[in-house]
Design an enzyme around this catalytic site. Structure first.
Site, PDB file in Angstrom:
ATOM      1  N   ASP A 135       0.621  -1.061  -0.554  1.00 17.99           N
ATOM      2  CA  ASP A 135      -0.061  -0.086  -0.252  1.00 17.99           C
ATOM      3  C   ASP A 135       0.683   1.631  -0.198  1.00 17.99           C
ATOM      4  OD1 ASP A 135       0.816  -1.082   2.531  1.00 17.99           O
ATOM      5  OD2 ASP A 135      -1.138  -0.641   3.736  1.00 17.99           O
ATOM      6  N   GLU A 180      -5.466   3.560   3.830  1.00 14.93           N
ATOM      7  CA  GLU A 180      -5.720   4.308   4.769  1.00 14.93           C
ATOM      8  C   GLU A 180      -7.928   4.211   4.970  1.00 14.93           C
ATOM      9  OE1 GLU A 180      -4.407   3.624   8.078  1.00 14.93           O
ATOM     10  OE2 GLU A 180      -2.305   3.695   7.629  1.00 14.93           O
TER      11      GLU A 180
HETATM   12  C1  LIG Z   1      -3.660  -1.978   9.144  1.00 16.24           C
HETATM   13  C2  LIG Z   1      -4.408  -0.283  10.010  1.00 16.24           C
HETATM   14  O1  LIG Z   1      -4.489   0.402  10.637  1.00 16.24           O
HETATM   15  N1  LIG Z   1      -5.449  -0.106   9.367  1.00 16.24           N
HETATM   16  C3  LIG Z   1      -6.511   0.607   8.547  1.00 16.24           C
HETATM   17  C4  LIG Z   1      -6.980   0.499   8.644  1.00 16.24           C
HETATM   18  C5  LIG Z   1      -8.219   1.780   8.501  1.00 16.24           C
HETATM   19  C6  LIG Z   1      -9.503   1.605   7.796  1.00 16.24           C
HETATM   20  C7  LIG Z   1     -10.327   2.594   7.529  1.00 16.24           C
HETATM   21  N2  LIG Z   1      -9.762   4.095   7.103  1.00 16.24           N
HETATM   22  C8  LIG Z   1     -11.283   2.291   8.897  1.00 16.24           C
HETATM   23  O2  LIG Z   1     -11.099   3.326   9.802  1.00 16.24           O
HETATM   24  O3  LIG Z   1     -12.485   1.977   9.355  1.00 16.24           O
HETATM   25  C9  LIG Z   1      -6.827   0.214  10.609  1.00 16.24           C
HETATM   26  O4  LIG Z   1      -7.411   1.570  11.250  1.00 16.24           O
HETATM   27  O5  LIG Z   1      -6.852  -0.655  10.839  1.00 16.24           O
END
Ligand SMILES: CC(=O)N[C@@H](CCC[C@H](N)C(=O)O)C(=O)O
Length: 369
Positions: free
Chosen positions: A72, A130
């Site tokens: 990513d 993200e």
């Molecule tokens: C690995 C990581 O930190 N991923 C993010 C993915 C974000 C998903 C989306 N923006 C949300 O907040 O639902 C995470 O916050 O887990």
């Protein structure tokens, strides 16, 4: 030719938010093209979206099976607080290690082209992990339908584990993650005459109290995380507006949808009792990441001699790699980076050592053996 660490520094210094990764995409294109030219190897570069890219490496003309590796490429709106010489000054930060993910994938491409590895491979540099669900947008672009993708891989760095440890599991590794905003609309009044207004902040408070009292099945994990709350403008005016920005995590999108219905019921009853209006906005909806049983077993066999491997079970982090894992047999794993105190992903101090890049490349190389 740039090495992977040099590339990481440049990328780290120039972080860009989801779907705005214009410079990042241009740099990756340029430096990967340089590698192909130097090693005199043919690659094709696909750009199905405005940002991000897919490198197609097809040495086996008579065989149409592909392996997919994904990194990513987007950053977060976080102001960096590290002392790195390659620190970001543009107000955004690679606080989730995507600079490292890109450098590892670049290092893998370097290895594959240099050694002329005889396997057909797609290297995906994916935008907007993200938020915004870049993985789904790539799938929807139809680019993958041109290839017979047999398996897909991705890694994520974390300082939850010591440097070099691989942590993964069979089945669900990452939760489903649904972005949710809830807005409350009331009526302003003088703070001394609350009876003349409709206090949107009170409605928000009542909502959260009721959410806490929901009677849920304790064996089905669900997390409603709130990262931002906004309400009120003036000390002595009843706020007419309040907003929650959060993310709901569970082990399946279906379960999250049922939970959202319960939230709506609470909101309806608050509307009736307090006279407020409300609006729910759903942002990105990430499917849970499910590791394929066979790929998991193969991977553990391949890396166990060189890496300490932990079965970590599921985490409540979200990852849009879940969309890729839904379409193709897939395997994702955590790569530990901790050397000292844990600061955590999304911290303004998150800064894995450069030499984790070499370790990550080695882990990916093992998959190709
Ligand atoms: C690995 C990581 O930190 N991923 C993010 C993915 C974000 C998903 C989306 N923006 C949300 O907040 O639902 C995470 O916050 O887990």
């Amino acid at each position: 030719m740039l090495n992977a660490v040099e590339l990481r520094h440049i990328l780290h210094q120039n972080p860009e938010l989801g779907f705005q990764e214009i410079k990042t995409t241009a740099m990756l294109k340029k430096y990967i093209s340089n590698l192909a030219e130097a090693y005199e190897v043919d690659i094709k570069i696909h750009t199905p979206l405005k940002t991000g890219l897919i490198i197609e490496y097809s040495p086996l003309e008579n065989e149409n099976e592909y392996i997919l590796f994904r990194a990513d490429i987007d950053a977060l709106p976080i102001k960096e607080e590290t002392n790195a010489i390659f620190k970001s000054y543009n107000g955004n930060m690679h606080a989730c290690g995507h600079d490292v993910h890109m450098a590892i994938l670049y290092g893998l491409i370097d290895y594959v082209l240099k050694e002329k590895i005889q396997k057909n491979i797609l290297f995906l540099f994916q935008p907007a992990e993200e938020g915004g669900g870049g993985a789904l947008k790539i799938i929807e672009s139809g680019i993958f339908d041109k290839f017979n993708i047999k398996r897909a891989y991705a890694l994520h760095v974390t300082d939850e584990y010591e440097k070099g440890i691989i942590a993964t599991t069979e089945g669900i590794l990452f939760a489903s993650a649904v972005e949710i905003d809830i807005e409350f609309f009331g009526k302003k009044s003088h703070i001394a005459f609350p009876q003349d207004g409709i206090n949107a902040f009170n409605a928000l408070r009542t909502f959260l109290d009721n959410v806490d009292r929901l009677n849920l099945n304790p064996v089905e994990p669900i997390l409603f995380g709130i990262g931002k709350i906004k309400s009120g403008d003036v000390r002595n005016v009843i706020p007419s507006y309040a907003k929650i920005e959060g993310s709901i995590r569970s082990l399946s999108l279906e379960y999250t949808d049922k939970y959202i219905k319960k939230l709506e019921e609470i909101l309806k009853s608050i509307k009736q009792s307090m006279g407020i209006n409300y609006k729910i906005t759903i942002g990105s909806r990430y499917k849970e990441v499910i590791n394929n049983k066979k790929l998991y077993k193969d991977f553990i066999e391949k890396v166990s001699d060189d890496f300490k491997v932990i079965d970590c079970g599921y985490k409540m982090t979200g990852e849009d790699f879940g969309f890729i894992a839904e379409k193709y047999p897939s395997l994702m794993f955590w790569l530990g980076t901790r050397t000292n105190k844990r600061v955590g992903l999304h911290s303004p101090l998150f800064l894995p050592d450069d030499n984790i890049i070499e370790i990550g490349i080695k882990a990916f190389q093992k998959i190709l053996v």
